[in-house]
Motif scaffolding. Structure first.
Motif, PDB file in Angstrom:
ATOM      1  N   THR A   2       0.435   9.750  -1.252  1.00 27.75           N
ATOM      2  CA  THR A   2       1.057   9.550   0.055  1.00 27.75           C
ATOM      3  C   THR A   2       0.303  10.260   1.176  1.00 27.75           C
ATOM      4  N   GLU A   3      -0.327  11.399   0.865  1.00 25.74           N
ATOM      5  CA  GLU A   3      -1.076  12.118   1.889  1.00 25.74           C
ATOM      6  C   GLU A   3      -2.289  11.303   2.331  1.00 25.74           C
ATOM      7  N   GLU A   4      -2.942  10.623   1.387  1.00 22.92           N
ATOM      8  CA  GLU A   4      -4.075   9.760   1.738  1.00 22.92           C
ATOM      9  C   GLU A   4      -3.611   8.586   2.582  1.00 22.92           C
ATOM     10  N   PHE A   5      -2.450   8.040   2.248  1.00 23.41           N
ATOM     11  CA  PHE A   5      -1.888   6.922   3.024  1.00 23.41           C
ATOM     12  C   PHE A   5      -1.620   7.367   4.462  1.00 23.41           C
ATOM     13  N   GLU A  41       0.827  -1.208   0.000  1.00 24.81           N
ATOM     14  CA  GLU A  41       0.000   0.000   0.000  1.00 24.81           C
ATOM     15  C   GLU A  41       0.863   1.261   0.000  1.00 24.81           C
ATOM     16  N   TYR A  42       1.964   1.215   0.732  1.00 25.24           N
ATOM     17  CA  TYR A  42       2.859   2.371   0.802  1.00 25.24           C
ATOM     18  C   TYR A  42       3.519   2.624  -0.554  1.00 25.24           C
ATOM     19  N   ILE A  43       3.989   1.558  -1.180  1.00 27.04           N
ATOM     20  CA  ILE A  43       4.630   1.700  -2.500  1.00 27.04           C
ATOM     21  C   ILE A  43       3.628   2.196  -3.534  1.00 27.04           C
ATOM     22  N   ARG A  44       2.410   1.673  -3.481  1.00 27.47           N
ATOM     23  CA  ARG A  44       1.382   2.106  -4.424  1.00 27.47           C
ATOM     24  C   ARG A  44       1.032   3.582  -4.218  1.00 27.47           C
ATOM     25  N   ALA A  45       0.995   4.015  -2.952  1.00 34.55           N
ATOM     26  CA  ALA A  45       0.690   5.423  -2.663  1.00 34.55           C
ATOM     27  C   ALA A  45       1.770   6.339  -3.228  1.00 34.55           C
TER      28      ALA A  45
END
Length: 438
Positions: free
Chosen positions: A213-216, A203-207
């Motif tokens: 990244t802000e949504e993550f 999920e982090y890599i996809r963000a």
């Protein structure tokens, strides 16, 4: 000032000052920091704690130190009792008589921090296994500390043992406890995120790739609880470790509960950044060992009840007497016997168990070698005598032989890391865990 004119809180504060000099800081922060002096009457001093788990640990691990510290403050012999304190008073059938006589100071309560705030953004419900509850977890000597810690965290998230780190080898129940904490939190209406480390990483890599990244950050940092499974898979993923570090800090600073599992102690997660390892070690770290015979029998009985079958006592004892590397294998043996009885229309008895076990062995299960046999075989193969193998010599040949012995003792002899360390003269079982993985 005499002890008679001192309130219990004043006495305890002075005693804590002495204890802080005698107890390691992590232990003081975990067990003593949030305690309180509740009552002092008739030669007894009552110490208030946040929950029964803390009371039990102080009673069994620190009683002599605490007793001496209080006696030094008041100048007379004293007996100490530990009592759970709730927001409304002492737990039980009302406030104790001793506490009610202790004056206004006895009303000082251990109050939890502000309740966890719900996230402002919507998060999908976590994928928790409904079968993994505290009620279905069989408690034994091998897992009672981890179970008690998980219970305490579920009862008071964010206020005790934060973070909580549970570690064990595969299939011994750490994920069960992780899900059980989540189930109880959901029942209270708290928000949480449960994820495996692999899911967190993906999920982090996809963000990052999609510019989200802000949504993550918003998703993870607004959770009331974060339950992260198998943190060892962060090893070698430097970019994901960076994201986890900042997420951890944000949650911890806002008093959000963090519970993490691993297949090895925090001290063995050497390739994790030091700043992450130190933060994980700053909470409570508990381990789960392989179940002993008594616990294996209890697990089999509980599993049989869930399956709706009633094997006799002899069947349970025959299955439980075998050595298993983990609980999955233990439950699998019962599943296999029950399925065989159902498909072949045979009674579920000792004769069937012996036959199914024999069939499994004939299908490829090897006889389990003893500790002595493994060490002797490795010594003969490498030309290294037993004394050297179990000693401190570290030349290349001896180190390789020792590592092979560790691996065979774990995989073929089904020994735990602690038992292997003892067999090979190691002081720390983390050396064994590292040796079996390299």
């Amino acid at each position: 000032m005499s002890s008679r004119s001192q309130q219990p809180g004043q006495i305890w504060d002075a005693a804590l000052g002495e204890l802080q000099l005698q107890v390691a800081r992590p232990a003081f922060e975990t067990w003593l920091k949030d305690t309180d002096g509740v009552a002092h009457q008739d030669g007894e001093f009552v110490v208030g704690t946040a929950n029964a788990f803390v009371s039990e640990m102080l009673e069994h691990r620190m009683y002599p130190l605490i007793e001496r510290a209080i006696e030094h403050v008041i100048g007379e012999p004293i007996s100490v009792r530990f009592q759970v304190i709730t927001q409304s008073g002492i737990a039980g059938d009302g406030q104790s008589e001793a506490a009610s006589r202790a004056g206004d100071d006895s009303e000082r309560q251990l109050t939890p921090s502000a309740p966890l705030q719900q996230p402002a953004t919507f998060a999908p419900p976590p994928s928790l296994n409904s079968r993994y509850t505290f009620e279905r977890f069989v408690v034994g000597k091998s897992n009672e500390l981890a179970h008690a810690a998980a219970r305490a965290v579920a009862d008071n998230p964010g206020n005790v043992y934060n973070p909580l780190v549970m570690y064990s080898e595969v299939g011994l129940g750490k994920t069960h406890l992780l899900h059980a904490i989540g189930q109880q939190a959901l029942a209270k209406g708290l928000s949480l995120i449960y994820a495996t480390t692999e899911e967190f990483t993906n999920e982090y890599i996809r963000a990052i790739r999609e510019g989200k990244t802000e949504e993550f950050r918003q998703k993870y940092r607004s959770a009331g609880l974060l339950l992260l499974d198998d943190v060892q898979f962060l090893i070698g993923k430097e970019q994901t470790q960076e994201g986890f570090f900042h997420t951890f800090n944000a949650l911890h600073m806002s008093n959000r509960q963090i519970v993490i599992t691993s297949d090895r102690p925090v001290s063995s997660l050497k390739i994790l950044e030091e700043r992450i390892s130190s933060r994980l070690s700053g909470g409570l770290v508990v381990d789960i060992q392989a179940p002993d015979l008594e616990t294996r029998l209890a697990i089999l009985r509980a599993k049989a009840e869930q399956m709706g079958v009633k094997p006799g006592k002899q069947v349970i004892e025959l299955l439980g007497a075998r050595i298993y590397r983990n609980i999955r294998e233990l439950e699998g043996s019962l599943n296999r016997v029950v399925a065989y009885a159902d498909l072949m229309q045979r009674p579920l008895d000792a004769e069937l168990v012996n036959q199914v076990i024999a069939d499994a062995q004939d299908a490829g299960e090897r006889r389990q070698p003893s500790e002595q046999e493994v060490i002797d075989a490795v010594s003969a193969h490498f030309g290294v005598d037993r004394t050297t193998l179990c000693g401190r010599k570290r030349d290349k040949k001896t180190a390789l032989a020792r590592q092979v012995a560790m691996y065979i003792l774990r995989e073929d002899a089904a020994m735990g890391a602690t038992a292997i360390a003892r067999a090979l003269g190691r002081k720390d079982h983390s050396t064994v865990l590292h040796g079996c993985k390299t």
